[in-house]
Design an enzyme around this catalytic site. Structure first.
Site, short mmCIF file in Angstrom:
data_model
loop_
_atom_site.label_atom_id
_atom_site.label_comp_id
_atom_site.label_asym_id
_atom_site.label_seq_id
_atom_site.Cartn_x
_atom_site.Cartn_y
_atom_site.Cartn_z
N GLY A 51 0.84 -0.97 -0.02
CA GLY A 51 -0.06 -0.08 0.10
C GLY A 51 0.81 1.31 -0.11
N THR A 109 -3.32 -10.70 4.00
CA THR A 109 -3.90 -12.05 3.67
C THR A 109 -3.18 -13.30 4.19
OG1 THR A 109 -3.29 -11.90 1.43
CG2 THR A 109 -5.43 -11.19 1.60
N LEU A 125 5.23 -6.13 -7.42
CA LEU A 125 6.55 -5.60 -7.44
C LEU A 125 7.43 -6.52 -6.30
CD1 LEU A 125 6.67 -4.63 -3.88
CD2 LEU A 125 5.26 -2.84 -4.80
N ALA A 126 8.41 -6.58 -6.53
CA ALA A 126 9.37 -7.23 -5.30
C ALA A 126 9.99 -6.32 -4.49
CB ALA A 126 10.53 -7.91 -6.31
N ALA A 134 1.80 -16.69 -11.00
CA ALA A 134 3.10 -15.87 -11.25
C ALA A 134 4.13 -16.25 -10.12
CB ALA A 134 2.81 -14.24 -11.41
N LEU A 140 7.73 -18.26 -10.03
CA LEU A 140 8.73 -17.96 -9.77
C LEU A 140 9.50 -18.79 -8.71
CD1 LEU A 140 7.67 -14.02 -9.71
CD2 LEU A 140 9.70 -15.15 -11.18
N CYS A 153 5.27 -13.78 0.71
CA CYS A 153 4.35 -14.43 -0.24
C CYS A 153 4.50 -15.64 -1.03
CB CYS A 153 4.15 -13.06 -1.39
SG CYS A 153 3.39 -11.83 -0.67
N PHE A 154 5.49 -16.05 -1.45
CA PHE A 154 6.02 -17.23 -2.10
C PHE A 154 5.17 -18.45 -1.44
CE2 PHE A 154 9.82 -16.12 -4.85
CZ PHE A 154 8.94 -15.49 -5.66
N ARG A 204 10.05 -11.58 7.00
CA ARG A 204 8.87 -12.56 6.79
C ARG A 204 9.26 -13.70 6.28
NH1 ARG A 204 4.14 -8.40 5.15
NH2 ARG A 204 5.60 -7.68 3.70
P1 NAD Z 1 1.56 -5.47 5.28
O1 NAD Z 1 1.37 -6.55 6.47
O2 NAD Z 1 2.75 -4.82 5.26
O3 NAD Z 1 0.26 -4.34 5.29
C1 NAD Z 1 -1.02 -4.73 5.47
C2 NAD Z 1 -1.48 -3.47 6.25
O4 NAD Z 1 -2.90 -3.63 6.53
C3 NAD Z 1 -0.96 -3.56 7.70
O5 NAD Z 1 -0.44 -2.32 8.18
C4 NAD Z 1 -2.20 -3.53 8.75
O6 NAD Z 1 -2.41 -2.85 9.83
C5 NAD Z 1 -3.46 -3.18 7.80
N1 NAD Z 1 -4.72 -3.71 7.97
C6 NAD Z 1 -5.39 -4.79 8.20
N2 NAD Z 1 -6.59 -4.69 8.20
C7 NAD Z 1 -6.84 -3.50 8.31
C8 NAD Z 1 -8.20 -2.87 8.10
N3 NAD Z 1 -9.23 -3.52 8.16
N4 NAD Z 1 -8.31 -1.45 8.02
C9 NAD Z 1 -7.04 -0.76 7.69
N5 NAD Z 1 -5.82 -1.48 7.69
C10 NAD Z 1 -5.75 -2.87 7.96
O7 NAD Z 1 1.22 -6.52 3.92
P2 NAD Z 1 1.88 -6.35 2.57
O8 NAD Z 1 3.11 -7.11 2.31
O9 NAD Z 1 1.68 -4.81 2.33
O10 NAD Z 1 0.99 -7.16 1.76
C11 NAD Z 1 -0.39 -6.59 1.60
C12 NAD Z 1 -0.96 -7.76 0.61
O11 NAD Z 1 -0.11 -7.40 -0.86
C13 NAD Z 1 -1.07 -9.29 0.88
O12 NAD Z 1 -2.26 -9.84 0.25
C14 NAD Z 1 0.33 -9.62 0.07
O13 NAD Z 1 0.23 -10.94 -0.29
C15 NAD Z 1 0.41 -8.87 -1.20
N6 NAD Z 1 1.54 -8.67 -1.89
C16 NAD Z 1 2.42 -8.46 -1.22
C17 NAD Z 1 3.88 -8.00 -1.86
C18 NAD Z 1 5.09 -7.69 -0.91
O14 NAD Z 1 6.30 -7.54 -1.77
N7 NAD Z 1 5.13 -7.63 0.25
C19 NAD Z 1 3.76 -7.87 -3.22
C20 NAD Z 1 2.76 -8.38 -3.96
C21 NAD Z 1 1.55 -8.56 -3.15
C1 UGA Z 2 8.10 -11.97 -4.95
C2 UGA Z 2 8.19 -11.77 -6.56
O1 UGA Z 2 9.19 -11.46 -7.08
C3 UGA Z 2 6.98 -10.53 -6.93
O2 UGA Z 2 6.86 -10.39 -8.16
C4 UGA Z 2 5.76 -10.65 -5.97
O3 UGA Z 2 4.99 -9.34 -6.23
C5 UGA Z 2 6.01 -10.62 -4.37
O4 UGA Z 2 6.82 -11.91 -4.44
C6 UGA Z 2 4.86 -11.04 -3.78
O5 UGA Z 2 3.94 -11.19 -4.11
O6 UGA Z 2 4.96 -10.71 -2.45
P1 UGA Z 2 9.61 -10.89 -3.21
O7 UGA Z 2 9.37 -11.95 -2.32
O8 UGA Z 2 9.49 -9.27 -2.52
O9 UGA Z 2 8.77 -10.76 -4.34
O10 UGA Z 2 11.19 -10.98 -3.64
P2 UGA Z 2 12.08 -11.86 -4.65
O11 UGA Z 2 12.90 -11.17 -5.38
O12 UGA Z 2 10.95 -12.60 -5.55
O13 UGA Z 2 12.75 -12.83 -3.82
C7 UGA Z 2 12.04 -13.89 -2.98
C8 UGA Z 2 12.88 -14.88 -2.38
O14 UGA Z 2 13.71 -15.91 -3.37
C9 UGA Z 2 14.03 -14.20 -1.71
O15 UGA Z 2 14.41 -15.13 -0.38
C10 UGA Z 2 15.40 -14.44 -2.63
O16 UGA Z 2 16.64 -14.23 -2.02
C11 UGA Z 2 14.82 -15.71 -3.35
N1 UGA Z 2 15.52 -15.94 -4.64
C12 UGA Z 2 14.98 -15.07 -5.58
C13 UGA Z 2 16.58 -16.92 -4.61
O17 UGA Z 2 16.91 -17.75 -3.82
N2 UGA Z 2 17.01 -17.03 -5.91
C14 UGA Z 2 16.62 -16.31 -7.00
O18 UGA Z 2 17.14 -16.74 -8.17
C15 UGA Z 2 15.87 -15.44 -6.84
#
Ligand code: NAD
Ligand code: UGA
EC number: 1.1.1.22
Length: 480
Positions: free
Chosen positions: A13, A88, A159-160, A219, A223, A272-273, A342
């Protein structure tokens, strides 16, 4: 002026909305969260997450068209487009525990939208959710809609971490799924118009709702599968004398396979993975597809195997016990350039070493002692709940010390485990480190970032994932 409200000021967000605000000065963007400290941090000089380039983007728009607030109700009521980017997590109890997505936070956000809205809204799923979640959300919103019209869109985020700002500036694609009705198509166009401010039109893909929701899970599964594939090969490389880096290079040169995401490691981590694959497995099981579920489950099994294998290498090399020995852990974050821990493989590796009674000294340039102690004492999957719902004062793991310097961590240590590929670990003075360690001195490189030959010249016994084994390790069992 179009008004956007994003519920959830987390890793997705915060950066996503900051970039929308920067690229769309004509749109007002408010990010709301129930966590008071998180919002306070977004409004301060110390942002709640570390992400290269983020601070610069936030500083350019905060107070102009980008705002962070805990007044969730007001900003939902005011908005035209509402992104929902709440966590989630994996369910920890009840039906589907350990696999299914826990949609508690999503549902409470949807109920809040239904309660406070007074005008038509486009509600955008930004969180990663199970296929068909939009249908459930639609039911909550329309059950008592008071004449308000809602359109639900799925706009998953790819995004990663560590490269979030670059990924948002230049996404490979933006995916928008919506209903195939005229109203659904109009909502898709409205969201497309937001992204079109900086994303080329041919990179904005529009699909139906279920394809968009499933594409996100697919996706991440693809990955993660690449990493488990190369990690499975790494075990065979060690057994045969092949070098996994050479194998990856040769395989990745095939343009049908491609060279990215083939780095062997101690295992993948991140929020996430694992969560998303477990979720995919659960959906397959619920849809009567056990063979498909088993196929994807294997990606996680190999990841767990890789972490165990690493711990077993450490213990078996050091005369089959690390009891009372000091092991330095360099890097705790799940990858470099983030402070996020995480599901980091470092948690399982440290727990494995502690299980064998090691004393562990940890250094990571971005992770605090409090976070590390929290991670090592928390139950599985509890980490993915809002901070205010997590245990306040975690029990301290006494055999763990956290220090702010790699030289301090390695002083008097018997062995070093490199668990995050931070650039600074490539350029340490390993001669100085060797001189200050117990002998024989071991390096276990879980990220293949050091040159094993150079370290061997200094006198280290070196284990690098998937590389030809040190003579010392050759006759030792790799897996217990
Ligand atoms: P996060 O835990 O960092 O953030 C979620 C936020 O939502 C928290 O700050 C929490 O307090 C808030 N929240 C929860 N319930 C709420 C409510 N009812 N009203 C207002 N705020 C509330 O999580 P994140 O890493 O940003 O991930 C969010 C989603 O995006 C997940 O579904 C995750 O799978 C997905 N996602 C994450 C990544 C990543 O790189 N972290 C990448 C792509 C997708
Ligand atoms: C991953 C995906 O790359 C994003 O596209 C997706 O949006 C995100 O999850 C999500 O849904 O949360 P992220 O977890 O931030 O992004 O980081 P990555 O770069 O994918 O790495 C994930 C893990 O795999 C790390 O622990 C990394 O060290 C490991 N990794 C990555 C390997 O061990 N080998 C590789 O070649 C690449």
């Amino acid at each position: 002026m179009v008004k956007i409200c994003c519920i959830g000021a987390g890793y997705v967000g915060g950066p996503t909305m900051a970039v929308i605000a920067l690229k769309c000065p004509h749109i007002e963007v408010v990010v709301v969260d129930i966590s008071v400290p998180r919002i306070a941090a977004w409004n301060s000089d110390q942002l709640p997450i570390y992400e290269p380039g983020l601070e610069d983007v936030v500083k350019q728009c905060r107070g102009k068209n980008l705002f962070f607030s805990t007044d969730v109700e007001k900003h939902i009521a005011d908005a035209d487009i509402i992104f929902v980017s709440v966590n989630t997590p994996t369910k920890t109890r009840g039906l589907g525990a350990g696999k299914a997505a826990d949609l508690t936070y999503w549902e409470s956000a949807a109920r809040m939208i239904a309660d406070v809205s007074k005008s038509n809204k486009i509600v955008v799923e930004k969180s990663t959710v199970p296929v068909k979640t939009a249908e459930a959300i639609e039911k909550i919103l329309t059950h008592n809609s008071k004449g308000i019209e809602y359109q639900i869109l799925s706009n998953p985020e790819f995004l990663a971490e560590g490269t979030a700002i670059d990924d948002l500036f230049k996404p490979d694609r933006v995916l928008i799924g919506g209903r195939e009705t005229p109203e659904g198509q109009k909502a898709i166009q409205a969201l497309k118009a937001v992204y079109a401010n900086w994303v080329p039109e041919d990179r904005i893909i529009c699909t139906n709702l279920w394809s968009a929701e499933l594409s996100k899970l697919a996706a991440n599964a693809f990955l993660a599968q690449r990493i488990s594939s190369v990690n499975a090969m790494s075990a065979l490389c060690e057994a045969t004398g092949a070098d996994v880096a050479e194998v990856s290079h040769a395989v990745g040169k095939d343009s049908r396979i491609g060279s990215k995401f083939l780095n062997s490691s101690v295992g993948f981590g991140g929020s996430c993975f694992q969560k998303d694959i477990l979720n995919l497995v659960y959906i397959c099981e619920c849809n009567g597809l056990p063979e498909v579920a088993t196929y994807w489950k294997q990606v996680i099994k190999i990841n767990d195997y890789q972490k165990n294998r690493f711990v077993n290498r450490v213990v078996s090399s050091m005369f089959n016990t690390v009891s009372g020995k000091k092991i330095a852990v360099l890097g705790f974050a799940f990858k470099k350039d983030t402070g996020d821990t995480r599901e980091t493989p470092a948690i399982d590796v440290c727990k494995g070493l502690l299980g064998d009674k090691a004393r562990v000294s940890i250094y990571d340039p971005q992770v605090t002692e409090d976070q590390i102690q929290r991670d090592l004492s928390m139950n599985k999957f509890d980490w993915d709940h809002p901070i205010h719902l997590q245990p306040m004062s975690p029990t301290t793991v006494k055999q763990v010390s956290v220090v702010w310097d790699a030289y301090e961590a390695t002083k008097d240590a018997h062995g070093i485990c490199i668990l995050t590929e931070w650039d600074e670990f490539k350029n340490l003075d390993y001669q100085r480190i060797y001189d200050n360690m117990q002998k024989p001195a071991f390096v276990f490189d879980g990220r293949n970032i050091v040159n094993p030959e150079k370290l061997r010249e200094i006198g280290f016994i070196v284990y690098s994932i998937g590389k030809p084994l040190d003579a010392w390790l050759r006759d030792m069992p790799a897996v217990a």
